[in-house]
Design a protein around this motif. Structure first.
Motif, PDB file in Angstrom:
ATOM      1  N   GLU A  48       6.841   3.093  -5.738  1.00 67.54           N
ATOM      2  CA  GLU A  48       6.833   4.301  -6.564  1.00 67.54           C
ATOM      3  C   GLU A  48       7.338   3.991  -7.973  1.00 67.54           C
ATOM      4  N   GLY A  49       8.240   3.028  -8.104  1.00 67.40           N
ATOM      5  CA  GLY A  49       8.675   2.632  -9.436  1.00 67.40           C
ATOM      6  C   GLY A  49      10.171   2.441  -9.582  1.00 67.40           C
ATOM      7  N   ARG A  50      10.963   3.237  -8.890  1.00 64.49           N
ATOM      8  CA  ARG A  50      12.413   3.147  -9.064  1.00 64.49           C
ATOM      9  C   ARG A  50      12.920   1.768  -8.645  1.00 64.49           C
ATOM     10  N   ARG A  51      13.832   1.216  -9.418  1.00 65.26           N
ATOM     11  CA  ARG A  51      14.404  -0.087  -9.105  1.00 65.26           C
ATOM     12  C   ARG A  51      15.643   0.119  -8.248  1.00 65.26           C
ATOM     13  N   SER A  52      15.457   0.059  -6.954  1.00 69.53           N
ATOM     14  CA  SER A  52      16.527   0.311  -6.003  1.00 69.53           C
ATOM     15  C   SER A  52      16.801  -0.955  -5.210  1.00 69.53           C
ATOM     16  N   ALA A  53      18.031  -1.446  -5.301  1.00 70.89           N
ATOM     17  CA  ALA A  53      18.399  -2.622  -4.531  1.00 70.89           C
ATOM     18  C   ALA A  53      18.291  -2.357  -3.030  1.00 70.89           C
ATOM     19  N   LEU A  54      18.662  -1.154  -2.601  1.00 75.31           N
ATOM     20  CA  LEU A  54      18.592  -0.829  -1.177  1.00 75.31           C
ATOM     21  C   LEU A  54      17.149  -0.851  -0.696  1.00 75.31           C
ATOM     22  N   PHE A  55      16.249  -0.240  -1.448  1.00 76.10           N
ATOM     23  CA  PHE A  55      14.845  -0.241  -1.045  1.00 76.10           C
ATOM     24  C   PHE A  55      14.310  -1.676  -0.947  1.00 76.10           C
ATOM     25  N   SER A  56      14.644  -2.512  -1.935  1.00 71.58           N
ATOM     26  CA  SER A  56      14.155  -3.896  -1.936  1.00 71.58           C
ATOM     27  C   SER A  56      14.726  -4.671  -0.751  1.00 71.58           C
ATOM     28  N   TRP A  89       9.153  13.742   7.812  1.00 65.05           N
ATOM     29  CA  TRP A  89       7.876  13.327   7.216  1.00 65.05           C
ATOM     30  C   TRP A  89       6.780  14.333   7.560  1.00 65.05           C
ATOM     31  N   ALA A  90       6.775  14.785   8.798  1.00 62.45           N
ATOM     32  CA  ALA A  90       5.744  15.728   9.241  1.00 62.45           C
ATOM     33  C   ALA A  90       5.829  17.056   8.517  1.00 62.45           C
ATOM     34  N   ARG A  91       7.040  17.461   8.108  1.00 67.51           N
ATOM     35  CA  ARG A  91       7.176  18.735   7.408  1.00 67.51           C
ATOM     36  C   ARG A  91       6.949  18.590   5.910  1.00 67.51           C
ATOM     37  N   GLY A  92       6.534  17.397   5.486  1.00 64.57           N
ATOM     38  CA  GLY A  92       6.149  17.198   4.096  1.00 64.57           C
ATOM     39  C   GLY A  92       7.226  16.638   3.205  1.00 64.57           C
ATOM     40  N   HIS A  93       8.383  16.286   3.754  1.00 65.97           N
ATOM     41  CA  HIS A  93       9.466  15.697   2.957  1.00 65.97           C
ATOM     42  C   HIS A  93       9.218  14.198   2.843  1.00 65.97           C
ATOM     43  N   ARG A  94       8.527  13.805   1.768  1.00 60.56           N
ATOM     44  CA  ARG A  94       8.037  12.433   1.635  1.00 60.56           C
ATOM     45  C   ARG A  94       8.540  11.776   0.353  1.00 60.56           C
ATOM     46  N   SER A  95       9.791  12.005   0.046  1.00 58.54           N
ATOM     47  CA  SER A  95      10.417  11.377  -1.114  1.00 58.54           C
ATOM     48  C   SER A  95      10.557   9.881  -0.880  1.00 58.54           C
ATOM     49  N   MET A  96      10.903   9.160  -1.947  1.00 58.78           N
ATOM     50  CA  MET A  96      11.192   7.728  -1.818  1.00 58.78           C
ATOM     51  C   MET A  96      12.295   7.498  -0.804  1.00 58.78           C
ATOM     52  N   GLU A  97      13.311   8.356  -0.840  1.00 56.88           N
ATOM     53  CA  GLU A  97      14.447   8.180   0.064  1.00 56.88           C
ATOM     54  C   GLU A  97      14.028   8.332   1.525  1.00 56.88           C
ATOM     55  N   VAL A  98      13.193   9.321   1.803  1.00 59.97           N
ATOM     56  CA  VAL A  98      12.751   9.515   3.183  1.00 59.97           C
ATOM     57  C   VAL A  98      11.820   8.383   3.612  1.00 59.97           C
ATOM     58  N   ALA A  99      10.922   7.946   2.721  1.00 57.10           N
ATOM     59  CA  ALA A  99      10.032   6.833   3.053  1.00 57.10           C
ATOM     60  C   ALA A  99      10.845   5.579   3.373  1.00 57.10           C
ATOM     61  N   ASP A 100      11.839   5.284   2.542  1.00 58.44           N
ATOM     62  CA  ASP A 100      12.682   4.112   2.777  1.00 58.44           C
ATOM     63  C   ASP A 100      13.433   4.236   4.097  1.00 58.44           C
ATOM     64  N   ALA A 101      14.037   5.403   4.344  1.00 60.08           N
ATOM     65  CA  ALA A 101      14.811   5.591   5.572  1.00 60.08           C
ATOM     66  C   ALA A 101      13.926   5.521   6.804  1.00 60.08           C
ATOM     67  N   LEU A 102      12.725   6.074   6.741  1.00 54.50           N
ATOM     68  CA  LEU A 102      11.820   6.041   7.884  1.00 54.50           C
ATOM     69  C   LEU A 102      11.369   4.608   8.160  1.00 54.50           C
ATOM     70  N   GLY A 103      11.027   3.877   7.111  1.00 53.26           N
ATOM     71  CA  GLY A 103      10.657   2.485   7.318  1.00 53.26           C
ATOM     72  C   GLY A 103      11.779   1.679   7.949  1.00 53.26           C
ATOM     73  N   TRP A 104      13.009   1.901   7.482  1.00 45.05           N
ATOM     74  CA  TRP A 104      14.148   1.164   8.021  1.00 45.05           C
ATOM     75  C   TRP A 104      14.424   1.542   9.473  1.00 45.05           C
ATOM     76  N   ALA A 105      14.287   2.820   9.800  1.00 42.25           N
ATOM     77  CA  ALA A 105      14.491   3.238  11.196  1.00 42.25           C
ATOM     78  C   ALA A 105      13.426   2.627  12.105  1.00 42.25           C
ATOM     79  N   LEU A 106      12.199   2.564  11.630  1.00 38.77           N
ATOM     80  CA  LEU A 106      11.144   1.917  12.425  1.00 38.77           C
ATOM     81  C   LEU A 106      11.472   0.445  12.659  1.00 38.77           C
ATOM     82  N   TYR A 107      11.918  -0.218  11.618  1.00 38.82           N
ATOM     83  CA  TYR A 107      12.303  -1.629  11.744  1.00 38.82           C
ATOM     84  C   TYR A 107      13.447  -1.805  12.728  1.00 38.82           C
ATOM     85  N   ARG A 108      14.462  -0.945  12.621  1.00 42.80           N
ATOM     86  CA  ARG A 108      15.635  -1.088  13.475  1.00 42.80           C
ATOM     87  C   ARG A 108      15.330  -0.779  14.939  1.00 42.80           C
TER      88      ARG A 108
END
Length: 499
Positions: free
Chosen positions: A412-420, A376-395
């Motif tokens: 962001e808009g994509r309909r992702s079952a994993l994100f939901s 995230w700090a290096r600017g890689h802020r895709s939906m996938e990274v946002a989702d993974a970072l949120g999940w790691a924080l939760y875990r």
């Protein structure tokens, strides 16, 4: 003329005597990034044959012709092109255009077969091209190929820098836009990615541009538009490799809609055209597993990992083995994942996201969190990274800090079952039961088979939340710290972080 010897596992190409001229002085190269492996292709510029003779007939010529149309070449033709350019450059080391062609071809092959050693070869060839003709003297070919190489390695800031430099110098060069799209998406700048996709549509028609448009619609959550555009792309595809890539895209869209049988049919159609198409093998394995056909799924995962040994496929296979109670086989796949990430990293490939996803659910969540914070700090802020970072924080017990990242991924808009699913579990941990219920139900409605491990947990979590209160809650998202409403009491103990 002596035939070029096979080196480093590469098939020997035609002898230098079969070619007496460079492939064209205005050849542009642009590969797709790691996020679009299934359709990875050299997309070389529209001026391919404008100021030079057409290539001689044969596999190398077919690879160049496919590139000119924005289509992937077959792997044998791509190998022939690599051999042809190497042989030519032995006799003509000052041909910067051919060095750029060679570097771009290595990038495509490395992406298509998950062979990171080709990325090192690509960079050496492209640097030689720039040494002969520097960027400031207009070596657009090598600059754009370096942008594609950076994306393939997961270095999206560098990919963006190279492609934007080309676009400023030549805004009508359509081959700059696929590189820009991949870079923007990797950095999480979806507005810029959508704008670049629209610009590509204005400059270029055909399957390659339509496939990009379909991906853009998918990222916005416009499923019907994505599917219709992907169907058109498949209809316009040229050659088996591009047709297979387009059918794979249709399979992915069907999978994300929760239609595993339809997805499997599309993947199978792709495999009839290209039997060793790694993405379609992995996709079909996923779809077969969802239908309970686990023996066939394991077969396809083995074939996928042989054709294209990506760590993502090892993670998927490992989770299916784990769901089937085959813990030893799962552990073998997880070790394969780690080994592949390490190997690719030695060639400059960024495997932090897939490694962090593994660590979050199967290894060390704190280590995953460290890696994802760095991404995230290096600017890689895709939906996938946002989702993974949120999940790691939760875990790691930081649910309150996790929620903004989960929202960023889903909003962001994509309909992702994993994100939901991830967002629903985070909201459940925070006591936001109405929102949690909605997002867990959305995950299962989007794709009830989204994960062999997590889909059953989503059902369990939703059942534990029970039915909503009669008449519905006054607010689906109560302010944190507020008292529970009279009709929806908090459980006696907050649920512990789920996997």
């Amino acid at each position: 003329m002596k035939t070029l010897a096979t080196t480093a596992g590469e098939p020997a190409g035609p002898s230098a005597g079969t070619r007496r001229r460079p492939a064209g002085r205005t050849l542009l190269a642009a590969g797709l990034g790691a996020a679009a492996l299934a359709g990875a292709a050299l997309t070389w510029g529209p001026a391919l044959f404008d100021d030079g003779p057409r290539p001689l007939p044969g596999p190398a010529g077919r690879a160049l012709s496919a590139a000119h149309a924005g289509a992937p070449a077959s792997l044998p033709d791509l190998a022939a092109l690599i051999g042809d350019r190497k042989a030519w450059l032995r006799e003509h080391p000052g041909d910067e255009a051919s060095w750029a062609v060679l570097g771009a071809a290595y990038t495509e092959r490395g992406t298509r077969i998950a062979g990171p050693a080709d990325f090192g070869r690509a960079e050496r060839a492209l640097r030689k091209s720039l040494a002969v003709r520097p960027a400031k003297r207009g070596n657009v070919d090598a600059q754009l190929a370096l942008g594609a190489l950076a994306n393939a390695r997961g270095d999206y800031a560098r990919g963006r820098a190279w492609a934007e430099r080309v676009r400023r110098a030549a805004p009508k060069r359509w081959t700059a836009y696929p590189v820009l799209i991949d870079a923007y998406k990797g950095l999480g700048d979806y507005a810029a990615a959508h704008k670049a996709a629209e610009a590509l549509q204005g400059l270029r028609r055909g399957a390659a541009a339509l496939d990009r448009a379909a991906q853009s619609f998918r990222d916005r959550g416009w499923r019907e538009d994505a599917n219709a555009t992907a169907i058109e792309a498949a209809a316009r595809a040229q050659g088996p490799a591009q047709k297979a890539a387009c059918l794979y895209r249709l399979g992915e869209l069907a999978w994300e809609r929760g239609e595993p049988a339809e997805a499997a049919a599309q993947y199978t159609a792709a495999l009839r055209l290209v039997p060793a198409h790694g993405p379609s093998l992995a996709g079909r394995a996923r779809a077969l597993g969802a239908q309970g056909r686990t023996a066939e799924a394991f077969r396809d995962y083995r074939a996928a990992l042989e054709a294209m040994p990506l760590p993502e496929y090892a993670l998927e296979a490992g989770e299916l083995y784990e769901a089937a109670g085959l813990d030893g086989d799962a552990a073998t796949q997880y070790e394969t994942l780690r080994a592949r990430v390490t190997e690719a990293g030695s060639y400059g490939v960024n495997g932090e996201l897939v490694l962090a996803r593994y660590e979050t659910d199967h290894g060390a969540p704190e280590e995953a969190l460290r890696r994802l914070r760095a991404e995230w700090a290096r600017g890689h802020r895709s939906m996938e990274v946002a989702d993974a970072l949120g999940w790691a924080l939760y875990r790691t017990g930081r649910a309150e800090e996790a929620l903004p990242y989960a929202k960023r991924a889903t909003d962001e808009g994509r309909r992702s079952a994993l994100f939901s699913y991830h967002r629903g579990q985070i909201e459940r941990a925070l006591g936001e039961y109405g929102a949690a219920r909605r997002h867990l139900a959305e995950a299962l409605r989007t794709n009830p088979h989204f994960s062999p491990l997590l889909a059953p947990r989503a059902k369990e979590a939703l059942a534990a939340l029970g039915d909503p209160p009669p008449g519905g809650p006054k607010s689906l998202q109560k302010p944190r710290g507020s008292a529970a409403g009279p009709r929806e009491q908090r459980p006696a103990a907050r649920p512990r972080p789920a996997r």
